[in-house]
Design an enzyme around this catalytic site. Structure first.
Site, PDB file in Angstrom:
ATOM      1  N   GLU A 187       0.789  -1.243   0.000  1.00  0.00           N
ATOM      2  CA  GLU A 187       0.000   0.000   0.000  1.00  0.00           C
ATOM      3  C   GLU A 187       0.812   1.280   0.000  1.00  0.00           C
ATOM      4  O   GLU A 187       0.218   2.370   0.099  1.00  0.00           O
ATOM      5  CB  GLU A 187      -1.010   0.000   1.167  1.00  0.00           C
ATOM      6  CG  GLU A 187      -2.038  -1.123   1.064  1.00  0.00           C
ATOM      7  CD  GLU A 187      -3.176  -1.020   2.055  1.00  0.00           C
ATOM      8  OE1 GLU A 187      -4.208  -1.665   1.836  1.00  0.00           O
ATOM      9  OE2 GLU A 187      -3.011  -0.283   3.046  1.00  0.00           O
ATOM     10  N   ASN A 188       2.126   1.222  -0.145  1.00  0.00           N
ATOM     11  CA  ASN A 188       2.903   2.457  -0.052  1.00  0.00           C
ATOM     12  C   ASN A 188       2.842   3.303  -1.325  1.00  0.00           C
ATOM     13  O   ASN A 188       2.862   4.542  -1.251  1.00  0.00           O
ATOM     14  CB  ASN A 188       4.348   2.143   0.306  1.00  0.00           C
ATOM     15  CG  ASN A 188       4.474   1.570   1.694  1.00  0.00           C
ATOM     16  OD1 ASN A 188       3.565   1.685   2.510  1.00  0.00           O
ATOM     17  ND2 ASN A 188       5.593   0.922   1.981  1.00  0.00           N
TER      18      ASN A 188
END
Length: 800
Positions: free
Chosen positions: A411-412
Site C-alpha cells: 500500500e505504499n
C-alpha cells in the site's frame, strides 16, 4: 567436515540486577512470562501493563566455551537478532546489528569467555535513525518505518503493541577448515518434462585454504555432476529428464526433489548443502486488453484463477511459532480450498518450515518485501540494511517451488498518491527507489526465474492510479469502511489482492481472553480487543443494513456478525469468480490472527475456525454455483475451476415463504474445465422485484444458491422450526452427529461447537435448509452433549 554446536542452553537475561534463565530462540517477553514477571499480554487489557518492556534495553549473556576443536575457523552465527544489538565477547566488541530480518556471522576463532548481546529499545533505535533521515508520514502513530523490524510489533488494526527484543532465531557455533559453502542459488527451470538445475555456488576459504583446488559435487534425481573450484565461486548444471511438475493444490500433485551439494578437498568432505526443489513454470500475464491491464498467473502453461488469503505473523511473539504450528495453520488454510498465501509486508520473512509446508501442500506463496503503510527513508543506515536483507532472503527462499512472486510493498505506492504524503515529504525519499529500483534489480540479478511486482496494489506504472481496478492489483477497502457488502458487485477488478470483513473471535476464545467479563459488544475487554478504527461501528452498520441490530443480546450479535462476515466475503468472491477471466484472482484479508481479537480473519487467535473458514471452503471449491444480479434480472452462474468437464442438472425452484412450491424446472448444462457459464434465470422462476414472500433456490449436485429479492430484514421469514437429534458416532463417545430436520425455511443455521466445549469443533458452517430437509453436522469433542444443550448452541436467521 564442518562441525556445528547449537547454542540453546545456558543463556541468561539481565533484569533489575538479576539474571533470569533465557530461552534461545526466544524473546524478552517469553522469558519474562516464563519467570512470572509480566502478565499474559493476550488477556484482558494486559497489553497496556507491559508497554515498558519494549522501551528499555535488555542484555543476554552466555559463557561461550572454547570449542576444543582442531578447526581453523570458528564462526558465531545468529539466524535472527531482534533488532538493534551490540555484541561483546570477553570485553571486546564483536559487532553491531540493526536488522531483525537478517542473519549475522562473527569470527570467534580461538576466543572464549562471556558473550553479551545487548538490545537497545526499538523505540530508541528508531529515534536515532529518524534524527538522521528526518520525519516521514505513517498511517499509525508508531515509528516502525525507521527500524528494520516486524512492523506489526508496533500494533496494527488487528494487533497489539508488543515491541519485542531478543535472539529470536537459532544461534550456533560453526567450526570449519579450508573452506565452507557460503551461498547457493538454485535456478530451477523446466522445458516440457526436461528440468534443469543451475547451482550458483559461493565458497569462503580460510587463509590456509586459499590455494586449495576444491571440488563441488551435486546430485538431484539420480543425476550427478562435479566441478573444480579454483576461486570462490562455481556454477554446476544438472539436466534432469522426465521430471514431474509441481502444481498448485487443486491443479495437480506436488512432487519434490532432494538436491545435495557437497564441497570436497580431494576426497575429504568439507561442507554440505541440502534443499528440496520442484519443477514448474510460472508466468505473470500483465498484457493490455479491452478491459485494461491484466494480472493473471500462468502455472505450467495453465491460466489460474487464484483462490488466495493474506497471511500475517501467527503470533505477535514470532519466536513461539513452531514448525508444528505452521503445519497446523497451513493445513487449516488448505482445507478452505485456498491455493495461494500472500505473506504480508508488515510481518516477517517466515521460517523455512512455513515454506516447506507450502511446498508440500501446494500453496503458492506471494512474498512481500517488508514494507507496509508508511513512507520509508531511503538514506543510510536503512538503505544498506534493506539491500542486504533483500539479497539474503531472496537467496534463502529461492529453492521453494511454492514461491511464485516477489512484491515490493504493501500500500505504499497507493499511500503516496492518496494519503496526503506528497506535501509533507516535500521531495524527501519515501521508498519509491526501493520498489521501482533497488528491489527489482535484486530479484532480477539473483532470482531471474520469478516475477516481481512493485507493490500491492499497483497498476503497473504511474500512468494509472496505483489502485485502479482496471489495471493490475487492487485493494477493495471502501466497501468495508463505508458501504454495504453488496457493493463488491459494483466493479470487476483485474486481481483483488486485499478485501475483507470483520467478525469477533469464537466465543470460547473470547471467554479465555477476557476472563470474568460480562461480554457485550462494547464491554471493556471487547473494545480493547478491537483495534480497527470505528471497528464496532462498522460491524454494527454491516449488520443493521440486513438485520435488526440486537440490543442487549450478545450471543445474537455475535452470531449475526459472523453471518455478515461470511456473506460479505462470499459476495465478493462469487461476483469476481463469475467474471473470470477478466478477474483473475482474489486474496482475502486475512486467514489468521496473531492474538485473540475482532478482525477480518477466518481462523481466530486461538486457532478456532470462524464460519468464514467454512464459507471459503464453499466459494473456493473447484465448482461454484451462484445467483448473480444481471441487467434483466437474476442470472445463474456455474464456475468450473476443475480439470474436467462439469456435466450437471440444475434445479431451479421458486418457493413461497410458507414452504409451498410455486414453480420448478430443471436445466441440463455442461461447463468446460476452467470456464464459467452464465445463464439468465427463466422468468417463470424469478421472484418478483421487491417481493417479500418468494425466493429462488438453485441446486446442482451438492451445491446450492439462494436469491431473495429484498434484504433479510424486509423479507417475510417464517418463524424457524426444526427438530434436533444427537447420535453418537460408532464407539467414539467424543464424536456425535447433530441431526437437524427442518419444518420451515431455516436460513444460515450455525452450530457454534465451542459453546458445547471449548475444544469442540464442527465440520459445517452456515447451512440453509428448505422445509422437509435434513442435515448432519459432525461434532468432535462434544461428549455428553444432549439435544437441549445443542439447541442452545444453534442459531439461525429469524423474522424481523
Amino acid at each position: 567436515m564442518k562441525h556445528v554446536v547449537q547454542l540453546t542452553e545456558g543463556w541468561r537475561l539481565s533484569h533489575e540486577g538479576k539474571r533470569l534463565e533465557a530461552e534461545v530462540p526466544g524473546c524478552v517477553h517469553t522469558d519474562l512470562l516464563a519467570a512470572g514477571l509480566i502478565p499474559d499480554p493476550f488477556l484482558g487489557a494486559n497489553e497496556k501493563e507491559i508497554d515498558w518492556v519494549g522501551r528499555r534495553s535488555w542484555t543476554y549473556t552466555l559463557d561461550l566455551p572454547p570449542t576444543g576443536d582442531t578447526a581453523e575457523r570458528t564462526d558465531l552465527v545468529f539466524d535472527g537478532l531482534d533488532t538493534a544489538a551490540e555484541l561483546v565477547l570477553d570485553g571486546q566488541e564483536l559487532g553491531l546489528t540493526r536488522n531483525m530480518h537478517r542473519s549475522y556471522r562473527f569470527d570467534v576463532t580461538g576466543r572464549a569467555g562471556e558473550l553479551s548481546v545487548t538490545f537497545a529499545s526499538a523505540y530508541d533505535e528508531a529515534a536515532s535513525v529518524r534524527a538522521v533521515t528526518g520525519e516521514r508520514p505513517n498511517v499509525y502513530p508508531e515509528p516502525f518505518q525507521y527500524v528494520r523490524k516486524m512492523a506489526a510489533n508496533f500494533g496494527w488494526d488487528w494487533g497489539p503493541t508488543v515491541v519485542t527484543a531478543g535472539i529470536w532465531r537459532p544461534a550456533r557455533l560453526e567450526c570449519w577448515s579450508t573452506a565452507r559453502v557460503a551461498r547457493v542459488r538454485p535456478l530451477v527451470t523446466v522445458d516440457g518434462t526436461d528440468g534443469r538445475v543451475e547451482l550458483r555456488v559461493d565458497v569462503e576459504r580460510t587463509a590456509a585454504g586459499t590455494d586449495r583446488r576444491l571440488v563441488a559435487l551435486a546430485t538431484v534425481a539420480g543425476v550427478t555432476t562435479r566441478a573444480e573450484i579454483d576461486g570462490d565461486s562455481v556454477t554446476l548444471v544438472l539436466d534432469v529428464p522426465g521430471v514431474r511438475l509441481w502444481w498448485p493444490r487443486g491443479h495437480g500433485e506436488q512432487p519434490l526433489y532432494d538436491v545435495e551439494l557437497r564441497l570436497l578437498d580431494g576426497a575429504a568432505p568439507l561442507d554440505v548443502w541440502q534443499r528440496r526443489i520442484g519443477f514448474r513454470t510460472v508466468e505473470l500475464d500483465r498484457s493490455a486488453d479491452e478491459h485494461g491491464t491484466g494480472f493473471t498467473f500462468v502455472v505450467n502453461g495453465e491460466r489460474v484463477f487464484v483462490r488466495g488469503v493474506n497471511w500475517i505473523p501467527d503470533d505477535v511473539l514470532p519466536s513461539r511459532i513452531t514448525p508444528e504450528r505452521y503445519r497446523e495453520r497451513l493445513e487449516q488454510t488448505a482445507a478452505a480450498n485456498v491455493d495461494l498465501v500472500r505473506v504480508w509486508g508488515g510481518g516477517i520473512y517466515e521460517d523455512d518450515a512455513f515454506y516447506d509446508a507450502c511446498d508440500e501442500l501446494g500453496l503458492m506463496v506471494w512474498q512481500d518485501f517488508l514494507f507496509a503503510c508508511a513512507a520509508y527513508p531511503e538514506e543510510q543506515p536503512l538503505r544498506g540494511e534493506v539491500e542486504a536483507e533483500a539479497r539474503e532472503n531472496v537467496v534463502r527462499l529461492m529453492p521453494h517451488p511454492s514461491l511464485i512472486l516477489w512484491n515490493g510493498n504493501n500500500e505504499n505506492l497507493w499511500g503516496f498518491r492518496d494519503w496526503d504524503w506528497e506535501e509533507p515529504l516535500a521531495g524527501d525519499s519515501w521508498g519509491e527507489g526501493y520498489y521501482l529500483g533497488l528491489l527489482p534489480r535484486v530479484v532480477a540479478g539473483l532470482d531471474p526465474t520469478r516475477h516481481y511486482t512493485a507493490g500491492s496494489p499497483w497498476s503497473g506504472s504511474w500512468d494509472h492510479h496505483p489502485n485502479d481496478p482496471d489495471h493490475g492489483t487492487y485493494h477493495s477497502w471502501e466497501v468495508w469502511n463505508r458501504q454495504d457488502y453488496t457493493e463488491y458487485r459494483a466493479n470487476v477488478p483485474r486481481f483483488v489482492s486485499e478485501f475483507g470483513w470483520q467478525a469477533p473471535a469464537a466465543l470460547a476464545t473470547l471467554r479465555r481472553a477476557l476472563p470474568g467479563e460480562d461480554l457485550a459488544p462494547d464491554s471493556p475487554g471487547m473494545l480493547h480487543h478491537q483495534k480497527a478504527e470505528d471497528g464496532n461501528g462498522k460491524l454494527n452498520r454491516g449488520v443493521a443494513r440486513h438485520f435488526d441490530l440486537p440490543e442487549g443480546d450478545f450471543d445474537r450479535w455475535h452470531y449475526l456478525t459472523q453471518v455478515v462476515q461470511a456473506r460479505a466475503v462470499a459476495t465478493g468472491i462469487e461476483h469476481w469468480r463469475a467474471n473470470w477471466p477478466r478477474c483473475a484472482g482474489t486474496i482475502v484479508w486475512q486467514i489468521n490472527d496473531c492474538w485473540p481479537v475482532s478482525s477480518w480473519s477466518a481462523i481466530d487467535g486461538d486457532g478456532r475456525l470462524k464460519p468464514l473458514h467454512h464459507e471459503l471452503r464453499r466459494v473456493y471449491a473447484d465448482r461454484l454455483l451462484t445467483l448473480q444480479p444481471g441487467p434483466d434480472g437474476p442470472e445463474l452462474v456455474l464456475c468450473n475451476q476443475g480439470s474436467e468437464l462439469w456435466a450437471t442438472d440444475v434445479t431451479l425452484r421458486l418457493m413461497h415463504t410458507d414452504g409451498t412450491l410455486a414453480t420448478r424446472l430443471s436445466l441440463g448444462r455442461d461447463v468446460p474445465a476452467r470456464e464459467v457459464l452464465r445463464l439468465p434465470v427463466p422468468p417463470e422462476v424469478r421472484p418478483a422485484d421487491g417481493g417479500t414472500k418468494e425466493y429462488l433456490v438453485a441446486d446442482a449436485d451438492d451445491l446450492r444458491a439462494l436469491h431473495l429479492p429484498v434484504r433479510d430484514k424486509e423479507f417475510d421469514y417464517p418463524a424457524p422450526r426444526f427438530d434436533i437429534a444427537v447420535e453418537t458416532v460408532g464407539r467414539d463417545t467424543d464424536t456425535v452427529d447433530v441431526v437437524v430436520s427442518a419444518h420451515t425455511l431455516v436460513r444460515d443455521l450455525l452450530l457454534q461447537a465451542d459453546r458445547l466445549a471449548p475444544h469442540a469443533s464442527a465440520d459445517r458452517g452456515l447451512i440453509t435448509l428448505l422445509p422437509g430437509e435434513q442435515t448432519r453436522i459432525r461434532v468432535h469433542g462434544a461428549a455428553g452433549a444432549g439435544a437441549n444443550v445443542v439447541r442452545a448452541a444453534l442459531f439461525c436467521v429469524e423474522p424481523a
